[in-house]
Design a protein around this motif. Structure first.
Motif, PDB file in Angstrom:
ATOM      1  N   GLY A 223       0.454  21.814 -11.431  1.00  0.00           N
ATOM      2  CA  GLY A 223      -0.239  20.765 -12.169  1.00  0.00           C
ATOM      3  C   GLY A 223      -0.015  19.371 -11.632  1.00  0.00           C
ATOM      4  N   ALA A 224       0.397  19.241 -10.380  1.00  0.00           N
ATOM      5  CA  ALA A 224       0.594  17.910  -9.795  1.00  0.00           C
ATOM      6  C   ALA A 224      -0.706  17.410  -9.180  1.00  0.00           C
ATOM      7  CB  ALA A 224       1.688  17.950  -8.741  1.00  0.00           C
ATOM      8  N   ASP A 225      -0.925  16.105  -9.241  1.00  0.00           N
ATOM      9  CA  ASP A 225      -2.091  15.457  -8.639  1.00  0.00           C
ATOM     10  C   ASP A 225      -1.622  14.347  -7.722  1.00  0.00           C
ATOM     11  OD1 ASP A 225      -4.201  16.847  -9.944  1.00  0.00           O
ATOM     12  OD2 ASP A 225      -3.909  15.623 -11.733  1.00  0.00           O
ATOM     13  N   GLY A 226      -2.388  14.109  -6.649  1.00  0.00           N
ATOM     14  CA  GLY A 226      -2.159  12.955  -5.790  1.00  0.00           C
ATOM     15  C   GLY A 226      -3.124  11.861  -6.189  1.00  0.00           C
ATOM     16  N   ASN A 227      -2.667  10.622  -6.147  1.00  0.00           N
ATOM     17  CA  ASN A 227      -3.479   9.489  -6.563  1.00  0.00           C
ATOM     18  C   ASN A 227      -3.218   8.330  -5.610  1.00  0.00           C
ATOM     19  OD1 ASN A 227      -5.313   8.379  -8.534  1.00  0.00           O
ATOM     20  ND2 ASN A 227      -3.636   7.137  -9.283  1.00  0.00           N
ATOM     21  N   THR A 228      -4.204   7.488  -5.407  1.00  0.00           N
ATOM     22  CA  THR A 228      -4.049   6.315  -4.548  1.00  0.00           C
ATOM     23  C   THR A 228      -4.667   5.108  -5.224  1.00  0.00           C
ATOM     24  OG1 THR A 228      -4.240   7.696  -2.572  1.00  0.00           O
ATOM     25  CG2 THR A 228      -4.555   5.348  -2.267  1.00  0.00           C
ATOM     26  N   VAL A 229      -3.975   3.974  -5.142  1.00  0.00           N
ATOM     27  CA  VAL A 229      -4.515   2.710  -5.612  1.00  0.00           C
ATOM     28  C   VAL A 229      -4.487   1.748  -4.426  1.00  0.00           C
ATOM     29  CG1 VAL A 229      -4.344   0.831  -7.285  1.00  0.00           C
ATOM     30  CG2 VAL A 229      -3.578   3.127  -7.923  1.00  0.00           C
ATOM     31  N   LEU A 230      -5.630   1.164  -4.116  1.00  0.00           N
ATOM     32  CA  LEU A 230      -5.735   0.172  -3.051  1.00  0.00           C
ATOM     33  C   LEU A 230      -5.590  -1.206  -3.684  1.00  0.00           C
ATOM     34  CD1 LEU A 230      -6.506  -0.738  -0.143  1.00  0.00           C
ATOM     35  CD2 LEU A 230      -8.897  -0.604  -0.874  1.00  0.00           C
ATOM     36  N   TYR A 231      -4.629  -1.988  -3.213  1.00  0.00           N
ATOM     37  CA  TYR A 231      -4.416  -3.344  -3.716  1.00  0.00           C
ATOM     38  C   TYR A 231      -4.787  -4.343  -2.624  1.00  0.00           C
ATOM     39  CZ  TYR A 231      -1.834  -1.507  -7.699  1.00  0.00           C
ATOM     40  OH  TYR A 231      -1.480  -0.847  -8.856  1.00  0.00           O
ATOM     41  N   LEU A 232      -5.725  -5.230  -2.940  1.00  0.00           N
ATOM     42  CA  LEU A 232      -6.149  -6.267  -2.000  1.00  0.00           C
ATOM     43  C   LEU A 232      -5.916  -7.637  -2.627  1.00  0.00           C
ATOM     44  CD1 LEU A 232      -9.557  -4.755  -0.824  1.00  0.00           C
ATOM     45  CD2 LEU A 232      -7.341  -4.634   0.338  1.00  0.00           C
ATOM     46  N   ASP A 233      -5.350  -8.532  -1.846  1.00  0.00           N
ATOM     47  CA  ASP A 233      -5.166  -9.933  -2.234  1.00  0.00           C
ATOM     48  C   ASP A 233      -5.963 -10.755  -1.234  1.00  0.00           C
ATOM     49  OD1 ASP A 233      -4.369 -12.453  -2.981  1.00  0.00           O
ATOM     50  OD2 ASP A 233      -2.230 -12.124  -2.613  1.00  0.00           O
ATOM     51  N   TRP A 234      -7.176 -11.140  -1.637  1.00  0.00           N
ATOM     52  CA  TRP A 234      -8.078 -11.881  -0.746  1.00  0.00           C
ATOM     53  C   TRP A 234      -7.507 -13.258  -0.446  1.00  0.00           C
ATOM     54  CZ3 TRP A 234     -11.908  -9.262   1.508  1.00  0.00           C
ATOM     55  CH2 TRP A 234     -12.275  -8.054   0.934  1.00  0.00           C
ATOM     56  N   HIS A 235      -7.678 -13.703   0.784  1.00  0.00           N
ATOM     57  CA  HIS A 235      -7.106 -14.960   1.272  1.00  0.00           C
ATOM     58  C   HIS A 235      -7.546 -16.153   0.429  1.00  0.00           C
ATOM     59  CE1 HIS A 235      -5.268 -17.638   4.116  1.00  0.00           C
ATOM     60  NE2 HIS A 235      -6.414 -18.262   4.338  1.00  0.00           N
ATOM     61  N   LYS A 236      -6.563 -16.822  -0.130  1.00  0.00           N
ATOM     62  CA  LYS A 236      -6.732 -18.079  -0.873  1.00  0.00           C
ATOM     63  C   LYS A 236      -7.707 -17.999  -2.056  1.00  0.00           C
ATOM     64  CE  LYS A 236      -5.361 -21.248   2.762  1.00  0.00           C
ATOM     65  NZ  LYS A 236      -5.680 -22.463   3.492  1.00  0.00           N
ATOM     66  N   ASP A 237      -7.833 -16.826  -2.689  1.00  0.00           N
ATOM     67  CA  ASP A 237      -8.715 -16.776  -3.861  1.00  0.00           C
ATOM     68  C   ASP A 237      -7.952 -17.073  -5.150  1.00  0.00           C
ATOM     69  OD1 ASP A 237      -7.368 -14.401  -4.441  1.00  0.00           O
ATOM     70  OD2 ASP A 237      -9.178 -13.235  -4.768  1.00  0.00           O
ATOM     71  N   GLY A 238      -6.606 -17.093  -5.090  1.00  0.00           N
ATOM     72  CA  GLY A 238      -5.792 -17.446  -6.240  1.00  0.00           C
ATOM     73  C   GLY A 238      -5.671 -16.361  -7.301  1.00  0.00           C
ATOM     74  N   ARG A 239      -6.178 -15.167  -7.050  1.00  0.00           N
ATOM     75  CA  ARG A 239      -6.150 -14.104  -8.056  1.00  0.00           C
ATOM     76  C   ARG A 239      -5.033 -13.089  -7.832  1.00  0.00           C
ATOM     77  NH1 ARG A 239     -11.829 -11.589  -8.173  1.00  0.00           N
ATOM     78  NH2 ARG A 239     -10.895 -10.446  -9.888  1.00  0.00           N
ATOM     79  N   GLY A 240      -4.351 -13.149  -6.696  1.00  0.00           N
ATOM     80  CA  GLY A 240      -3.300 -12.175  -6.412  1.00  0.00           C
ATOM     81  C   GLY A 240      -3.887 -10.805  -6.107  1.00  0.00           C
ATOM     82  N   TYR A 241      -3.018  -9.800  -6.151  1.00  0.00           N
ATOM     83  CA  TYR A 241      -3.458  -8.436  -5.866  1.00  0.00           C
ATOM     84  C   TYR A 241      -4.395  -7.923  -6.959  1.00  0.00           C
ATOM     85  CZ  TYR A 241      -0.178  -7.606  -2.033  1.00  0.00           C
ATOM     86  OH  TYR A 241       0.486  -7.642  -0.837  1.00  0.00           O
ATOM     87  N   GLN A 242      -5.497  -7.310  -6.535  1.00  0.00           N
ATOM     88  CA  GLN A 242      -6.441  -6.656  -7.429  1.00  0.00           C
ATOM     89  C   GLN A 242      -6.462  -5.178  -7.053  1.00  0.00           C
ATOM     90  OE1 GLN A 242      -8.230  -8.490  -9.933  1.00  0.00           O
ATOM     91  NE2 GLN A 242      -6.638  -9.902  -9.266  1.00  0.00           N
ATOM     92  N   GLY A 243      -6.259  -4.299  -8.038  1.00  0.00           N
ATOM     93  CA  GLY A 243      -6.189  -2.865  -7.779  1.00  0.00           C
ATOM     94  C   GLY A 243      -7.541  -2.188  -7.820  1.00  0.00           C
ATOM     95  N   HIS A 244      -7.721  -1.230  -6.921  1.00  0.00           N
ATOM     96  CA  HIS A 244      -8.919  -0.395  -6.847  1.00  0.00           C
ATOM     97  C   HIS A 244      -8.422   1.039  -6.870  1.00  0.00           C
ATOM     98  CE1 HIS A 244     -11.164  -4.020  -5.750  1.00  0.00           C
ATOM     99  NE2 HIS A 244     -10.111  -4.306  -5.006  1.00  0.00           N
ATOM    100  N   ASP A 245      -8.646   1.732  -7.977  1.00  0.00           N
ATOM    101  CA  ASP A 245      -8.066   3.052  -8.221  1.00  0.00           C
ATOM    102  C   ASP A 245      -8.964   4.151  -7.666  1.00  0.00           C
ATOM    103  OD1 ASP A 245      -6.322   4.945  -9.167  1.00  0.00           O
ATOM    104  OD2 ASP A 245      -6.761   4.619 -11.274  1.00  0.00           O
ATOM    105  N   TYR A 246      -8.377   5.064  -6.927  1.00  0.00           N
ATOM    106  CA  TYR A 246      -9.066   6.244  -6.416  1.00  0.00           C
ATOM    107  C   TYR A 246      -8.403   7.448  -7.062  1.00  0.00           C
ATOM    108  CZ  TYR A 246     -11.061   3.012  -3.145  1.00  0.00           C
ATOM    109  OH  TYR A 246     -11.728   1.957  -2.601  1.00  0.00           O
ATOM    110  N   LYS A 247      -9.134   8.131  -7.922  1.00  0.00           N
ATOM    111  CA  LYS A 247      -8.559   9.207  -8.742  1.00  0.00           C
ATOM    112  C   LYS A 247      -8.036  10.356  -7.912  1.00  0.00           C
ATOM    113  CE  LYS A 247      -8.723   7.302 -12.591  1.00  0.00           C
ATOM    114  NZ  LYS A 247      -7.498   6.793 -13.112  1.00  0.00           N
ATOM    115  N   GLY A 248      -7.151  11.088  -8.536  1.00  0.00           N
ATOM    116  CA  GLY A 248      -6.320  12.083  -7.888  1.00  0.00           C
ATOM    117  C   GLY A 248      -7.010  13.258  -7.242  1.00  0.00           C
ATOM    118  N   SER A 249      -6.236  13.876  -6.375  1.00  0.00           N
ATOM    119  CA  SER A 249      -6.628  15.096  -5.701  1.00  0.00           C
ATOM    120  C   SER A 249      -5.766  16.233  -6.231  1.00  0.00           C
ATOM    121  CB  SER A 249      -6.399  14.941  -4.194  1.00  0.00           C
ATOM    122  OG  SER A 249      -6.405  16.192  -3.567  1.00  0.00           O
TER     123      SER A 249
END
Length: 99
Positions: free
Chosen positions: A70-96
């Motif tokens: 019952g284990a799943d693999g999951n990945t979250v991509l975190y991007l911090d766009w240059h000088k946008d002032g928002r910090g890391y924003q997560g983009h979730d890719y659901k598990g395998s």
């Protein structure tokens, strides 16, 4: 004129970029994370060449954990766009179901 494999010199795109690899135990309700690891990828994303030698593939390091059935693999991509002032924003890719 022949193409060069020299890095393209341009302004940075990201202040940071990382992938969070997770192993989750599948249960009724919210699946808890039982192991996770962050992998920095900013340098890999920022480096490009004028001949476009990036093919969009990247193999991350692996993580392991005895999670049983019952284990799943999951990945979250975190991007911090240059000088946008928002910090890391997560983009979730659901598990395998294959981990």
């Amino acid at each position: 004129m022949p193409r060069s494999n020299r890095p393209v010199r341009s302004a940075p795109i990201f202040d940071g970029a990382k992938i969070r690899l997770q192993i989750m135990q599948s249960r009724q309700g919210t699946d808890p994370v039982v192991a996770e690891q962050d992998v920095e990828i900013k340098d890999r994303l920022e480096k490009a060449t004028s001949s476009g030698d990036r093919d969009g593939h990247y193999r991350t390091p692996t993580i392991s954990h005895r999670a049983g059935s019952g284990a799943d693999g999951n990945t979250v991509l975190y991007l911090d766009w240059h000088k946008d002032g928002r910090g890391y924003q997560g983009h979730d890719y659901k598990g395998s179901p294959t981990v």
